[in-house]
Design a protein around this motif. Sequence first.
Motif, PDB file in Angstrom:
ATOM      1  N   GLU A 102       0.831  -1.207   0.000  1.00 15.95           N
ATOM      2  CA  GLU A 102       0.000   0.000   0.000  1.00 15.95           C
ATOM      3  C   GLU A 102       0.865   1.257   0.000  1.00 15.95           C
ATOM      4  O   GLU A 102       0.583   2.216  -0.707  1.00 15.95           O
ATOM      5  N   ARG A 103       1.915   1.229   0.786  1.00 18.33           N
ATOM      6  CA  ARG A 103       2.826   2.376   0.816  1.00 18.33           C
ATOM      7  C   ARG A 103       3.485   2.553  -0.547  1.00 18.33           C
ATOM      8  O   ARG A 103       3.605   3.674  -1.044  1.00 18.33           O
ATOM      9  N   GLU A 104       3.913   1.472  -1.161  1.00 19.72           N
ATOM     10  CA  GLU A 104       4.552   1.558  -2.474  1.00 19.72           C
ATOM     11  C   GLU A 104       3.598   2.141  -3.506  1.00 19.72           C
ATOM     12  O   GLU A 104       3.982   2.993  -4.313  1.00 19.72           O
ATOM     13  N   ALA A 105       2.340   1.689  -3.501  1.00 14.66           N
ATOM     14  CA  ALA A 105       1.360   2.218  -4.460  1.00 14.66           C
ATOM     15  C   ALA A 105       1.115   3.703  -4.217  1.00 14.66           C
ATOM     16  O   ALA A 105       0.955   4.481  -5.167  1.00 14.66           O
ATOM     17  N   ASN A 106       1.094   4.117  -2.966  1.00 11.17           N
ATOM     18  CA  ASN A 106       0.902   5.536  -2.653  1.00 11.17           C
ATOM     19  C   ASN A 106       2.120   6.374  -3.051  1.00 11.17           C
ATOM     20  O   ASN A 106       1.968   7.481  -3.574  1.00 11.17           O
TER      21      ASN A 106
END
Length: 171
Positions: A102-106
């Motif tokens: 999720e952090r990577e996608a954000n």
Amino acid sequence: MDSIYDEAIRLQKKFHTRDPFELLDALNAVVSYTTAFPRDGLKGYCTIFNKSKYVQINAHLPSPEKAVVAVHEAGHLVIHTAELKVGAFKDSDIYNAVGRKEREANFFGADFMIDDEEVLDLMHSCGANFFTVAKALYVPSPFFAFKLYSMVNRGYAMRMPVDLDSGFLAK
């Protein structure tokens, strides 16, 4: 994280856009909108099935939030291709998560959509602060925090006024 930034900028330059919907189109993703979920429910999801990429976005969301959901899902399509072939990433699970994906996608989304120079210009303009800059960029402030964190990680001297929150779209 630098490789995520590099990929976001590579795609931005390759397709000559910062628009998440143009990116999804360039990635040959099938994008559709649904009214099956309430505004505060599922915001979007993506999957890959039979080599085709699919993104579905909650039609009840305001346009700026649709764009953030779209670029977040594009980030998953670009960074997490292998995992998506196993099953869909749904935002009712992913936006509440604080996990790496999720952090990577954000980070991907924030770096793809928001230009470093535009941030610097807005931050230095008269009276601009974190929240006014996020508003000027038409992005939720928690999403903007990912951009600032990316910039700090790449050597820009800035203070982080808020903590990173991968669950901001779940609110």
